[in-house]
Scaffold this motif. Structure first.
Motif, PDB file in Angstrom:
ATOM      1  N   PRO A 100      16.477  70.358  51.146  1.00  0.00           N
ATOM      2  CA  PRO A 100      14.996  70.409  51.353  1.00  0.00           C
ATOM      3  C   PRO A 100      14.320  69.076  51.154  1.00  0.00           C
ATOM      4  O   PRO A 100      15.053  67.938  50.447  1.00  0.00           O
ATOM      5  N   CYS A 101      13.150  68.995  51.852  1.00  0.00           N
ATOM      6  CA  CYS A 101      12.688  67.677  51.875  1.00  0.00           C
ATOM      7  C   CYS A 101      11.037  67.729  52.189  1.00  0.00           C
ATOM      8  O   CYS A 101      10.564  68.610  52.657  1.00  0.00           O
ATOM      9  N   CYS A 102      10.405  66.990  51.151  1.00  0.00           N
ATOM     10  CA  CYS A 102       8.865  66.836  51.093  1.00  0.00           C
ATOM     11  C   CYS A 102       8.241  65.854  52.008  1.00  0.00           C
ATOM     12  O   CYS A 102       8.873  64.748  51.834  1.00  0.00           O
ATOM     13  N   TYR A 103       7.744  66.293  53.073  1.00  0.00           N
ATOM     14  CA  TYR A 103       7.139  65.159  53.966  1.00  0.00           C
ATOM     15  C   TYR A 103       5.857  64.925  53.788  1.00  0.00           C
ATOM     16  O   TYR A 103       5.008  64.344  54.634  1.00  0.00           O
ATOM     17  N   ASP A 104       5.131  65.772  52.715  1.00  0.00           N
ATOM     18  CA  ASP A 104       3.464  66.003  52.828  1.00  0.00           C
ATOM     19  C   ASP A 104       2.988  64.921  51.936  1.00  0.00           C
ATOM     20  O   ASP A 104       1.829  64.911  52.028  1.00  0.00           O
ATOM     21  N   ASP A 105       3.590  64.218  51.089  1.00  0.00           N
ATOM     22  CA  ASP A 105       2.846  63.465  50.391  1.00  0.00           C
ATOM     23  C   ASP A 105       2.987  61.747  50.727  1.00  0.00           C
ATOM     24  O   ASP A 105       4.228  61.489  51.055  1.00  0.00           O
ATOM     25  N   ASP A 225       7.043  71.969  50.035  1.00  0.00           N
ATOM     26  CA  ASP A 225       5.626  71.290  49.646  1.00  0.00           C
ATOM     27  C   ASP A 225       6.023  70.356  48.387  1.00  0.00           C
ATOM     28  O   ASP A 225       6.966  70.624  47.605  1.00  0.00           O
ATOM     29  N   ARG A 226       4.838  69.769  47.803  1.00  0.00           N
ATOM     30  CA  ARG A 226       4.971  68.606  46.664  1.00  0.00           C
ATOM     31  C   ARG A 226       5.266  69.707  45.303  1.00  0.00           C
ATOM     32  O   ARG A 226       6.106  69.328  44.696  1.00  0.00           O
ATOM     33  N   SER A 231       9.027  71.077  41.143  1.00  0.00           N
ATOM     34  CA  SER A 231       9.813  72.156  40.631  1.00  0.00           C
ATOM     35  C   SER A 231      11.344  71.930  40.558  1.00  0.00           C
ATOM     36  O   SER A 231      12.159  71.996  39.500  1.00  0.00           O
ATOM     37  N   LEU A 232      11.886  71.529  41.681  1.00  0.00           N
ATOM     38  CA  LEU A 232      13.366  71.295  41.954  1.00  0.00           C
ATOM     39  C   LEU A 232      13.657  70.237  41.257  1.00  0.00           C
ATOM     40  O   LEU A 232      14.772  70.102  40.565  1.00  0.00           O
ATOM     41  N   CYS A 233      13.012  69.106  40.987  1.00  0.00           N
ATOM     42  CA  CYS A 233      13.216  67.948  40.268  1.00  0.00           C
ATOM     43  C   CYS A 233      13.241  68.319  38.834  1.00  0.00           C
ATOM     44  O   CYS A 233      14.153  67.649  37.976  1.00  0.00           O
ATOM     45  N   ALA A 234      12.421  69.051  38.382  1.00  0.00           N
ATOM     46  CA  ALA A 234      12.307  69.479  36.975  1.00  0.00           C
ATOM     47  C   ALA A 234      13.544  70.253  36.565  1.00  0.00           C
ATOM     48  O   ALA A 234      14.279  69.977  35.505  1.00  0.00           O
ATOM     49  N   GLU A 235      13.880  71.198  37.693  1.00  0.00           N
ATOM     50  CA  GLU A 235      15.326  71.743  37.424  1.00  0.00           C
ATOM     51  C   GLU A 235      16.456  70.800  37.274  1.00  0.00           C
ATOM     52  O   GLU A 235      17.354  71.193  36.381  1.00  0.00           O
ATOM     53  N   ALA A 236      16.545  69.971  38.345  1.00  0.00           N
ATOM     54  CA  ALA A 236      17.521  69.144  38.361  1.00  0.00           C
ATOM     55  C   ALA A 236      17.674  68.172  36.991  1.00  0.00           C
ATOM     56  O   ALA A 236      18.689  67.586  36.657  1.00  0.00           O
ATOM     57  N   GLU A 237      16.501  67.942  36.248  1.00  0.00           N
ATOM     58  CA  GLU A 237      16.617  66.974  35.052  1.00  0.00           C
ATOM     59  C   GLU A 237      17.474  67.940  33.805  1.00  0.00           C
ATOM     60  O   GLU A 237      18.052  67.107  32.959  1.00  0.00           O
TER      61      GLU A 237
END
Length: 251
Positions: A100-105, A225-226, A231-237
């Motif tokens: 997954p990759c976010c390009y929108d920010d 999207d952002r 959400s994925l970053c929070a999961e990875a923590e």
């Protein structure tokens, strides 16, 4: 396809398959890497490959590291040449991974507009072309877990930035020439930043499987999207991602 073998000090030599970055050349590198591993796994006392410590694949060559107290290049080279002469199973097993990759920010993609301007397309077309690219991991290096992946759509080929950044944020997705990379950690860098993935390229919590990608992996990116990124970053923590979650298929 010709090969040449070059000394790398008194504990290693390099088996070179070509001078360019190309799928067929890298496939032969990975095939010899696999063939040596298989031969060592099936080894018997007195085997010609005894004394090999490890092999390290790169874009167009395989580094063979050996214990100089138990063997030498003169003893190993005939065994390597015999493997080459016998033919290599070029179609090595590969994982197909989607990141997954976010390009929108704008924070994640500070160079997106410049890449679009220099390549003569819109920012959306830059994203579409990156998503449409079929990447192959050629080598992991420079820092733990950093994958060099070739296969970028030709329209997006650009040289590295004239002025490198002193600090590139971790997990930035960047492009230069025919390649894309993901920075595992914050570091200096001269590639064009066009997005960011929430998937760590190196996570020590996974133990021996700390590195996410490996040479030979086939990789594509999927757009998030952002909100999904956060959400994925929070999961990875809380816990490291299981890599199998991003593997579409193994072939």
């Amino acid at each position: 396809m010709s090969t040449r073998i070059l000394d790398c000090g008194d504990t290693a030599f390099s088996v070179e398959f070509g001078s360019t970055i190309a799928p067929d050349i890298n496939a032969r590198v990975m095939a010899l890497h696999g063939a040596i591993a298989a031969a060592r796994a099936a080894g018997r006392p007195g085997d010609a490959l005894a004394g090999v410590v490890e092999t390290v694949p790169s874009m167009r060559a395989l580094l063979v590291i050996y214990d100089p107290l138990s063997t030498s290049r003169a003893e190993l080279q005939p065994a390597i040449e015999a493997l080459l002469a016998g033919g290599l199973a070029v179609a090595a097993k590969a994982r197909h991974i989607t990141l997954p990759c976010c390009y929108d920010d704008a924070e994640f993609a500070p160079d997106l507009a410049e890449v679009a301007q220099r390549t003569g397309v819109t920012t959306e077309e830059v994203v579409r072309l990156h998503l449409a690219s079929d990447f192959r991991v050629y080598v992991v290096g420079f820092m733990p877990g950093l994958p060099y992946m070739a296969g970028l759509q030709k329209k997006l080929h650009l040289p590295r930035r004239a002025s490198p950044r002193l600090r590139v944020p971790a997990l930035s997705v960047a492009i230069a020439t025919e390649m894309t990379v993901v920075y595992p950690f914050e570091s200096p860098g001269g590639w064009h930043l066009i997005g960011r993935t929430p998937v760590a390229m190196f996570d020590a919590r996974r133990g021996e499987q700390a590195t996410t990608l490996a040479p030979g992996d086939a990789v594509r990116f999927s757009r998030i999207d952002r909100a999904a990124y956060d959400s994925l970053c929070a999961e990875a923590e809380h816990a490291p991602f299981d890599i199998a979650r991003f593997v579409e298929v193994e072939s």
